[in-house]
Motif scaffolding. Structure first.
Motif, PDB file in Angstrom:
ATOM      1  N   LEU A 175       0.832  -1.202   0.000  1.00 40.93           N
ATOM      2  CA  LEU A 175       0.000   0.000   0.000  1.00 40.93           C
ATOM      3  C   LEU A 175       0.872   1.260   0.000  1.00 40.93           C
ATOM      4  CD1 LEU A 175      -2.801  -1.087   2.490  1.00 40.93           C
ATOM      5  CD2 LEU A 175      -2.965  -0.903   0.002  1.00 40.93           C
ATOM      6  N   LEU A 182      -7.818   3.792   3.450  1.00 38.62           N
ATOM      7  CA  LEU A 182      -6.912   2.650   3.630  1.00 38.62           C
ATOM      8  C   LEU A 182      -6.528   2.414   5.084  1.00 38.62           C
ATOM      9  CD1 LEU A 182      -4.528   3.002   0.577  1.00 38.62           C
ATOM     10  CD2 LEU A 182      -6.199   1.191   1.016  1.00 38.62           C
ATOM     11  N   LEU A 215      -7.048  -1.254  -2.361  1.00 34.59           N
ATOM     12  CA  LEU A 215      -6.264  -2.458  -2.064  1.00 34.59           C
ATOM     13  C   LEU A 215      -6.071  -3.290  -3.329  1.00 34.59           C
ATOM     14  CD1 LEU A 215      -4.907  -4.329   0.040  1.00 34.59           C
ATOM     15  CD2 LEU A 215      -7.152  -5.371   0.361  1.00 34.59           C
TER      16      LEU A 215
END
Length: 133
Positions: free
Chosen positions: A33, A54, A104
């Motif tokens: 990420l 996130l 993601l």
């Protein structure tokens, strides 16, 4: 009588060491990420919005090895965040959850493109059959 030999490893010790090596291989989800967010070319407000979405995914799956996250894990994350994702026990908005899961998936696609992952382990969106980017 001799037991038939099953598997490619001659001893159990070699088998367990290879299993441990495979389980430890690959970057964690947080690293994937971070790499994705570093390569995004967008406005600061957009980047902050993405980082906020996130945050919840990082809390639930960030320390896991990226290669071992499956569609069942994604389903669990989605259901958990929709039902009790906030600190007070209330669920998050569907938009926030969808954005986090979409990012993601995009980060996984980027990691496969960079050859940091050998394959994408999380599936495409079932309703469209395409990757959300």
């Amino acid at each position: 009588r001799r037991q038939p030999r099953i598997g490619p490893f001659p001893t159990e010790a070699e088998c367990t060491s290879e299993l441990a090596r495979l389980l430890a291989a690959g970057p964690p989800v947080n690293e994937i990420l971070d790499s994705y967010m570093d390569h995004l070319d967008c406005a600061d407000r957009t980047r902050d919005n993405y980082a906020g979405a996130l945050r919840y995914v990082r809390d639930l799956a960030g320390e896991n090895r990226a290669q071992h996250v499956t569609s069942d894990d994604i389903d669990f994350i989605t259901n958990y965040l929709l039902t009790c994702g906030k600190k007070d026990g209330a669920g998050l908005a569907k938009r926030t959850v969808d954005l986090g899961i979409c990012l993601l998936r995009a980060a996984y696609e980027f990691a496969v493109f960079q050859q940091r992952l050998s394959r994408r382990t999380i599936p495409v969106r079932p309703d469209t059959g395409v990757l959300p980017l």
